[in-house]
Design a protein around this motif. Structure first.
Motif, PDB file in Angstrom:
ATOM      1  N   SER A 225       0.820  -1.219   0.000  1.00 11.18           N
ATOM      2  CA  SER A 225       0.000   0.000   0.000  1.00 11.18           C
ATOM      3  C   SER A 225       0.848   1.262   0.000  1.00 11.18           C
ATOM      4  O   SER A 225       0.374   2.335  -0.397  1.00 11.18           O
ATOM      5  N   GLU A 226       2.109   1.171   0.428  1.00  9.44           N
ATOM      6  CA  GLU A 226       3.011   2.332   0.418  1.00  9.44           C
ATOM      7  C   GLU A 226       3.716   2.408  -0.933  1.00  9.44           C
ATOM      8  O   GLU A 226       4.935   2.333  -1.058  1.00  9.44           O
ATOM      9  N   ARG A 227       2.902   2.549  -1.968  1.00  9.77           N
ATOM     10  CA  ARG A 227       3.403   2.478  -3.336  1.00  9.77           C
ATOM     11  C   ARG A 227       4.385   3.591  -3.670  1.00  9.77           C
ATOM     12  O   ARG A 227       5.306   3.383  -4.469  1.00  9.77           O
ATOM     13  N   HIS A 228       4.190   4.749  -3.113  1.00  8.23           N
ATOM     14  CA  HIS A 228       5.096   5.860  -3.431  1.00  8.23           C
ATOM     15  C   HIS A 228       6.524   5.504  -3.075  1.00  8.23           C
ATOM     16  O   HIS A 228       7.461   5.735  -3.864  1.00  8.23           O
ATOM     17  N   ASP A 229       6.729   4.926  -1.889  1.00  7.11           N
ATOM     18  CA  ASP A 229       8.079   4.551  -1.460  1.00  7.11           C
ATOM     19  C   ASP A 229       8.653   3.442  -2.338  1.00  7.11           C
ATOM     20  O   ASP A 229       9.843   3.449  -2.663  1.00  7.11           O
ATOM     21  N   LEU A 230       7.815   2.484  -2.719  1.00  6.81           N
ATOM     22  CA  LEU A 230       8.284   1.380  -3.554  1.00  6.81           C
ATOM     23  C   LEU A 230       8.656   1.865  -4.958  1.00  6.81           C
ATOM     24  O   LEU A 230       9.693   1.476  -5.502  1.00  6.81           O
ATOM     25  N   HIS A 231       7.837   2.718  -5.538  1.00  7.58           N
ATOM     26  CA  HIS A 231       8.164   3.255  -6.858  1.00  7.58           C
ATOM     27  C   HIS A 231       9.463   4.068  -6.810  1.00  7.58           C
ATOM     28  O   HIS A 231      10.285   4.003  -7.731  1.00  7.58           O
ATOM     29  N   ALA A 232       9.645   4.809  -5.736  1.00  2.00           N
ATOM     30  CA  ALA A 232      10.874   5.603  -5.596  1.00  2.00           C
ATOM     31  C   ALA A 232      12.097   4.695  -5.513  1.00  2.00           C
ATOM     32  O   ALA A 232      13.150   5.005  -6.098  1.00  2.00           O
ATOM     33  N   ALA A 233      11.975   3.569  -4.802  1.00  2.00           N
ATOM     34  CA  ALA A 233      13.095   2.625  -4.705  1.00  2.00           C
ATOM     35  C   ALA A 233      13.410   2.009  -6.060  1.00  2.00           C
ATOM     36  O   ALA A 233      14.588   1.825  -6.420  1.00  2.00           O
ATOM     37  N   ILE A 234      12.386   1.696  -6.824  1.00  2.00           N
ATOM     38  CA  ILE A 234      12.591   1.126  -8.167  1.00  2.00           C
ATOM     39  C   ILE A 234      13.327   2.128  -9.055  1.00  2.00           C
ATOM     40  O   ILE A 234      14.218   1.770  -9.831  1.00  2.00           O
TER      41      ILE A 234
END
Length: 511
Positions: A225-234
């Motif tokens: 659900s914390e997609r913003h952080d995951l997209h930033a890591a990618i």
């Protein structure tokens, strides 16, 4: 020594007395059937393997789940050279890589052509079992050469509702070494990860580890659900340095072990071109380092990318690391794997799954398993649940194709196929079996056999041609095989079969 010989003789007599006429029945459950398994070798002479699904031939019996165990083959007691045993395999990387190679104007290395992975890549349409475990299909057809037959063993698990599946802990281990900078490698991986993150549910969690000459945790286990952080890591993934795959996989497994959830599916997903050049570059050495973590019910998925691809390393990591291997050569293929297939198939249906096929010596003169060269196991290890098998997820089909030479004028039972697996959570073993009569074979492979069986035959024959394997079962040249594929593409309305016809014709122009 004499006592051992006496025991073997008595065992053979028991099998002989217990053998009876053949019907085709199915049985499943956590029990120890009396047959087959007790022989001393895994594969019959000259065996190789394959995979596929769907069929006719003894169809009524094949559709009936649950009765009693099928009898052992009649005529005489089973002998070691009439029993074939192998670990199940759902890999498709060999076909995916070969498809990209042929489309790029090159023929694949014959050593990288594994027929079972080619057949596994195609849709089969087997009926699913009503519960967990496997449904077994057994069918076949007589070949063009006198006395030959193609036998197909098809195994199918039940599909899962993506919304009802258990939550997942996914640890992505991403290769960011210099070789991943080529077009179609890291850019493809980043796109697939971005797309996948948007598909995951609120109970799922993701961590990302990158590796080049050293490993680095880009983001520890984080709710989807914390997609913003995951997209930033990618977005931080960029190429650098050499390829220490061992360091990446060890760090990935450590991260997965730290975040392990007993109620979740825990999986490490390796994305790499497999061109390891730093640290331990052998699959044995790498898996030795992660054996402790893998034993904690953490499974592995190897996703290969790149025109130059370390096929052997990735395949062996998957086979021996309780996992599977796929290859993606385009953005469309990557999205299919990560968006359409992965979210629905994260669960497991079976652990350490193995198959054993006992051929009736009274009807079968010889047989060869097409493919599964790296998956053969000793027959006596079939019911040894400490021995490694294959991991199979929801909705997967596994097919084995056998080239069989029948005894002249024969009738009666042809073979009994048994699959054994363990429950993914409890490790409780279970089995189910199926038998097939010689009379259940279709008369002519290319005229009367089920279309999906014919597709499997085309795929296997194409693989055999590219392996430069002599095979009396398949005598057709590439032009004839392409014609069969074109005919079958209309019968099945399957775009993959249409593509197959084009691949065969293109391969023919490259020889």
């Amino acid at each position: 020594m004499k006592s051992r010989i006496l025991i073997c003789v008595l065992a053979a007599l028991v099998l002989l007395v217990s053998a009876c006429g053949g019907t085709s029945n199915d049985t499943s459950g956590a029990r120890e059937p009396s047959r087959p398994g007790g022989a001393t070798s895994g594969q019959g002479s000259g065996e190789s393997g394959q995979s596929g699904q769907s069929g006719q031939g003894n169809a009524a019996a094949n559709d009936e789940p649950g009765a009693t165990a099928p009898p052992a083959p009649t005529g005489q007691a089973e002998s070691p050279d009439k029993i074939s045993t192998f670990a199940l395999d759902v890999d498709t990387a060999s076909y995916g890589y070969a498809r990209g190679t042929i489309n790029a104007g090159r023929l694949p290395d014959p050593a990288q052509v594994r027929p079972e992975e080619w057949v596994n890549a195609f849709r089969q349409g087997y009926p699913e079992p009503p519960g967990d475990g496997f449904a077994v299909r057994l069918d076949g057809a007589r070949g063009a050469a006198e006395g030959t037959a193609l036998l197909r063993v098809g195994l199918q698990t039940r599909t899962a509702d993506a919304a009802a599946r258990r939550p997942a802990n996914l640890t992505f281990v991403v290769d960011v070494s210099g070789s991943m900078g080529d077009p179609g490698r890291l850019d493809l991986v980043r796109d697939a990860l971005h797309t996948l993150v948007d598909q995951l549910g609120p109970g799922d969690r993701v961590s990302i580890v990158s590796f080049s000459d050293q490993a680095r945790v880009r983001i520890s286990m984080t709710p989807a659900s914390e997609r913003h952080d995951l997209h930033a890591a990618i977005d931080t993934l960029a190429t650098e340095g050499s390829t220490d795959l061992q360091a990446g996989l060890v760090t990935g497994y450590e991260e997965a072990a730290r975040a392990f959830r007993p109620v979740a599916t825990n999986r490490v997903i390796l994305l790499s071109d497999g061109l390891a050049n730093t640290g331990d570059t052998t699959w044995q050495g790498i898996l030795d380092r992660v054996e402790e973590f893998a034993g904690r019910r953490v499974t592995l998925l190897c996703v290969g990318v790149g025109r130059e691809y370390g096929d052997t390393l990735m395949e062996q990591l998957a086979d021996h690391g309780d996992g599977a291997a796929v290859y993606v050569g385009s953005q469309q293929e990557a999205r299919e794997v990560f968006v359409e297939r992965l979210p629905a198939n994260l669960d497991l249906r079976a652990r350490d799954a193995k198959a054993q096929v006992a051929f009736n010596p009274a009807t079968v003169e010889s047989y060869r398993l097409l493919g599964y060269d790296n998956r053969a196991i000793a027959a006596e290890d079939f019911r040894d649940d400490t021995k490694d098998g294959g991991e199979v997820g929801p909705g997967h089909a596994v097919t084995a194709l056998y080239a069989v030479r029948l005894r002249p004028g024969t009738s009666g039972q042809l073979a009994v196929a048994t699959v054994r697996w363990q429950d993914p959570d409890t490790r409780e073993p279970a089995e189910t079996s199926r038998a097939l009569e010689v009379g259940g074979l279709s008369d002519r492979l290319w005229e009367t056999a089920a279309p999906r069986l014919q597709v499997d035959a085309v795929v296997a024959a194409f693989a055999q041609r590219l392996r430069h394997a002599e095979d009396e079962m398949f005598t057709e040249d590439l032009g004839t095989l392409a014609g069969h594929a074109e005919r079958l593409s209309a019968a099945t309305e399957d775009p993959m079969v249409t593509e197959l016809a084009g691949l065969i014709r293109r391969a023919g122009s490259l020889r």
